[in-house]
Design a protein around this motif. Structure first.
Motif, mmCIF file in Angstrom:
data_model
loop_
_atom_site.group_PDB
_atom_site.id
_atom_site.type_symbol
_atom_site.label_atom_id
_atom_site.label_comp_id
_atom_site.label_asym_id
_atom_site.label_seq_id
_atom_site.Cartn_x
_atom_site.Cartn_y
_atom_site.Cartn_z
ATOM 1 N N UNK A 172 20.126 4.249 -7.054
ATOM 2 C CA UNK A 172 18.940 4.162 -6.222
ATOM 3 C C UNK A 172 19.273 4.524 -4.777
ATOM 4 N N UNK A 173 18.322 5.205 -4.102
ATOM 5 C CA UNK A 173 18.512 5.544 -2.700
ATOM 6 C C UNK A 173 18.330 4.323 -1.807
ATOM 7 N N UNK A 174 17.539 3.360 -2.286
ATOM 8 C CA UNK A 174 17.259 2.173 -1.492
ATOM 9 C C UNK A 174 17.814 0.925 -2.172
ATOM 10 N N UNK A 175 18.090 -0.094 -1.356
ATOM 11 C CA UNK A 175 18.477 -1.394 -1.894
ATOM 12 C C UNK A 175 17.208 -2.096 -2.348
ATOM 13 N N UNK A 182 13.677 -1.716 -0.319
ATOM 14 C CA UNK A 182 12.423 -1.617 -1.067
ATOM 15 C C UNK A 182 12.177 -2.911 -1.828
ATOM 16 N N UNK A 183 10.980 -3.467 -1.689
ATOM 17 C CA UNK A 183 10.598 -4.667 -2.435
ATOM 18 C C UNK A 183 10.093 -4.218 -3.809
ATOM 19 N N UNK A 184 10.784 -4.618 -4.857
ATOM 20 C CA UNK A 184 10.378 -4.193 -6.206
ATOM 21 C C UNK A 184 9.679 -5.304 -6.979
ATOM 22 N N UNK A 185 9.708 -6.525 -6.453
ATOM 23 C CA UNK A 185 9.053 -7.620 -7.150
ATOM 24 C C UNK A 185 8.949 -8.857 -6.287
#
Length: 211
Positions: free
Chosen positions: A2-5, A31-34
């Motif tokens: 992934x490019x972002x954490x 990035x907020x994924x959840x």
């Protein structure tokens, strides 16, 4: 890769989550994924998204954050957890780190300290917020004088729930263990804390700053 954490935010207050979502989302490489408001939701979100870092509060309505950390690390030994909480007492930080968290930041810390801690935990490095680091270090030196340090993360969670007034049956349901196991742990907790009764156990918890 992934490019972002990728981050999972866990806090039972939606307004609080929104606050640090905005703070962390403002960083181009995060990035907020959840998001989750309970431990069970968090566990499911972790399974679905496999985030790089979990940022979680300890005060959750179903099971405590320490128990959630233990379960996440049990599921994934590589889980990276950063605790973000109002609890400043060293015993909470000690239990969280023993359960498997890599970092511990209090909600009274400056915003940039939370951001820096996220990057540090993402790099699999330990971090402790500056406002409690000296007290935490002193507590480690004095650990032999703190009987709470003898409790395992599971025992600590059971004690927390007992002090909140939950029955053995309710605790067993929350932690997915038998009520008999809870009662056995209850007994062992009293032995470790030198309490002969539940009244003495409560007094000990008050004296040690747990409640």
């Amino acid at each position: 890769m992934h490019d972002k954490t990728r981050l999972l935010l866990v806090d039972d207050h939606a307004v609080v989550r929104e606050g640090y979502r905005r703070l962390l989302d403002a960083r181009p490489d995060l990035a907020i994924v959840g998001e989750a408001g309970t431990a069970r939701e968090a566990f499911e979100q972790y399974r679905l998204h496999a985030p790089d870092v979990v940022v979680l509060d300890l005060g959750l309505p179903d099971i405590g954050g320490v128990e959630l950390i233990r379960r996440l690390v049990q599921r994934d030994a590589g889980a990276r957890v950063l605790v973000f909480t109002m609890h400043r007492e060293p015993i909470f930080a000690n239990q969280a780190l023993r359960a498997g968290a890599l970092g511990y930041v209090t909600k009274s810390s400056p915003p940039d300290e939370l951001v820096a801690a996220v990057y540090r935990v993402a790099a699999r490095r330990n971090v402790m917020s500056r406002d409690i680091a000296p007290e935490f270090a002193f507590a480690l030196l004095e650990r032999s004088a703190d009987p709470l340090a003898e409790l395992s993360p599971r025992e600590f969670e059971i004690l927390r729930l007992l002090l909140d007034g939950h029955s053995s049956e309710d605790i067993g349901t929350r932690l997915s263990i038998a009520a008999k196991t809870v009662r056995n742990c209850h007994y062992q907790i009293k032995v470790k804390l030198g309490a002969r009764s539940d009244i003495e156990l409560t007094r000990t918890a008050i004296r040690l700053g747990l409640i």
